[in-house]
Design an enzyme around this catalytic site. Structure first.
Site, PDB file in Angstrom:
ATOM      1  N   ASN A 145       0.823  -1.219   0.000  1.00  0.00           N
ATOM      2  CA  ASN A 145       0.000   0.000   0.000  1.00  0.00           C
ATOM      3  C   ASN A 145       0.855   1.266   0.000  1.00  0.00           C
ATOM      4  O   ASN A 145       1.983   1.249   0.495  1.00  0.00           O
ATOM      5  CB  ASN A 145      -0.905   0.009   1.248  1.00  0.00           C
ATOM      6  N   HIS A 183      -8.776   1.197  -3.039  1.00  0.00           N
ATOM      7  CA  HIS A 183      -9.381   1.682  -1.806  1.00  0.00           C
ATOM      8  C   HIS A 183     -10.379   2.822  -2.043  1.00  0.00           C
ATOM      9  O   HIS A 183     -10.658   3.614  -1.132  1.00  0.00           O
ATOM     10  CB  HIS A 183      -8.325   2.076  -0.774  1.00  0.00           C
ATOM     11  N   TYR A 186     -13.537   1.408   2.651  1.00  0.00           N
ATOM     12  CA  TYR A 186     -12.727   2.625   2.670  1.00  0.00           C
ATOM     13  C   TYR A 186     -13.522   3.869   2.302  1.00  0.00           C
ATOM     14  O   TYR A 186     -13.071   4.988   2.566  1.00  0.00           O
ATOM     15  CB  TYR A 186     -11.517   2.461   1.752  1.00  0.00           C
ATOM     16  N   CYS A 188      -5.240  -6.102  -4.591  1.00  0.00           N
ATOM     17  CA  CYS A 188      -5.885  -5.764  -3.320  1.00  0.00           C
ATOM     18  C   CYS A 188      -6.896  -6.858  -3.021  1.00  0.00           C
ATOM     19  O   CYS A 188      -7.425  -7.498  -3.937  1.00  0.00           O
ATOM     20  CB  CYS A 188      -6.564  -4.403  -3.426  1.00  0.00           C
TER      21      CYS A 188
END
Length: 418
Positions: A143, A193, A240, A163
């Site tokens: 990340n 995200h 997120y 992811c």
């Protein structure tokens, strides 16, 4: 096939070893590389025992020598964290002093992580690609995945970002519907995200309306957003999006609360004690609390497809060069969408036009990501300030000033130009 895992001392690694042992008979050598010899001493042996328990013939070894580990690698997986969990803990706390969410992948904390990580990743890529097998792909699980993957791609490396959000939704929806995950494909769209599920296809039929009608409470509880909002949107936002749709509520909750990093450090300490047991040869159930659910399945699916001659039968959600997939973003943007994967790489599937409610936020966050990458590559306080000023979770000049000063102070040891 030789697979090299950079950041192999991570407590995630036994999860990866378990997936490889179950699903990748083609791996002949698994090399874990990490500068932390103590972590490798715990994680390496248990990973080898897990592989052996399944009867997998691969040689498993671990080393602190990055160059030697990369020699002849057929694929390279990046799963590192510059500064470790202690730095993550700081990313989750100091932005709160300026009134903004503290989080490791978005907002000021995410920018700090990008500034620390991008130069390290590019240095690793430069050293490893020349030693790896020709055309060896880099799979980035580090990340912030979107920014890091774009840094690799724009520097000329063959990279794909990964992811676990999409595969997590796939498994969750399959459970709610009572069908095997292989029958579920997602209309996943956005940036890493910052994604939404706009369709859930089972045997060619979109069952998302049914899911929302029958299971909106379970879904909304999982992503920690109100059921009324999810029903209104008519799509399922990733967890997120809570930082955007409920920013002030999240800031209030986080102030004085135990950070996620602190919880993870506690779990990691217990995992390392378990890994030290010479009789342990299965991944502990506790590993599920570490985060990264279905990480091994996602990584193994992608690795398998990239090393086979034929594409996968089902699309996989990856971070990939945009091209004309989302026409409101630059062609070299990195987007997170379904793609067909084969030995020749990833090809994004066509995406239906994105609604303004989603499109506006995607474009806004990507503008921040452009500035964040520029700051990571070239440094300078003004570039850091511009990235924060552009971020939809910041936006105000005085808040951006506060965050910039704190970011530089907190990360001075990692930023050569600070």
């Amino acid at each position: 096939m030789k697979l090299t895992v950079i950041g192999g001392g991570s407590t995630y690694t036994p999860e990866l070893a378990d997936g490889i042992a179950r699903l990748m008979p083609s791996v002949s050598e698994l090399v874990l590389v990490d500068p932390d010899a103590d972590l490798l001493a715990a994680v390496g042996p248990v990973s080898a025992r897990i592989m052996a328990r399944y009867g997998h013939p691969a040689r498993v070894r671990w080393t602190g020598d990055l160059d030697e580990a990369a020699e002849g690698a057929d694929a390279i997986l990046l799963q590192l964290r510059v500064g470790g969990q202690a730095t993550r803990q700081r990313d989750e706390t100091w932005p709160l002093d300026c009134g903004c969410v503290g989080q490791e992948t978005t907002g000021a904390g995410g920018l700090a992580k990008a500034l620390r990580t991008v130069p390290a990743i590019l240095d690793i890529a430069e050293r490893t690609v020349v030693r790896a097998a020709p055309g060896a792909p880099i799979i980035d699980f580090t990340n912030p995945v979107g920014i890091v993957t774009r840094a690799l791609l724009t520097s000329g490396y063959r990279a794909i970002g990964l992811c676990n959000v999409a595969i997590g939704f796939q498994r969750t929806f399959a459970g709610l519907l009572g069908v095997p995950p292989s029958r579920v494909s997602l209309g996943h769209v956005g940036l890493n995200h910052l994604t939404w599920e706009r369709s859930v296809m089972v045997d060619g039929v979109d069952v998302l309306p049914r899911l929302l009608a029958e299971h909106v409470k379970e879904i909304s509880d999982d992503i920690e957003l109100p059921a009324s909002l999810v029903s209104h949107l008519g799509v399922v936002p990733s967890y997120y999006l809570r930082y955007f749709y409920a920013h002030d509520i999240v800031v209030s909750e986080l102030r004085g609360a135990r950070t996620r990093a602190e919880a993870v450090m506690e779990v990691e300490g217990e995992l390392l004690r378990m890994y030290a047991d010479p009789l342990l040869d299965t991944k502990p159930e506790l590993l599920s609390r570490r985060g990264g659910a279905f990480y091994s399945e996602a990584a193994v699916d992608l690795l398998g497809a990239l090393t086979l001659e034929t594409p996968t039968s089902l699309p996989q959600v990856v971070n990939i060069t945009n091209g004309d997939t989302l026409p409101f973003l630059p062609a070299d943007a990195v987007v997170e969408v379904p793609a067909t994967i084969s030995r020749s790489g990833a090809v994004p599937l066509p995406v239906a036009p994105v609604e303004p409610l989603l499109r506006g936020l995607i474009a806004h966050v990507f503008a921040y990501e452009e500035l964040a990458l520029d700051a990571a590559l070239r440094g300078g306080r003004d570039r850091v300030y511009d990235a924060l000023l552009a971020h939809p979770l910041v936006g105000q000049y005085d808040v951006a000033d506060c965050l910039t000063d704190r970011l530089l102070s907190e990360n001075a040891r990692y930023l050569s130009w600070a």
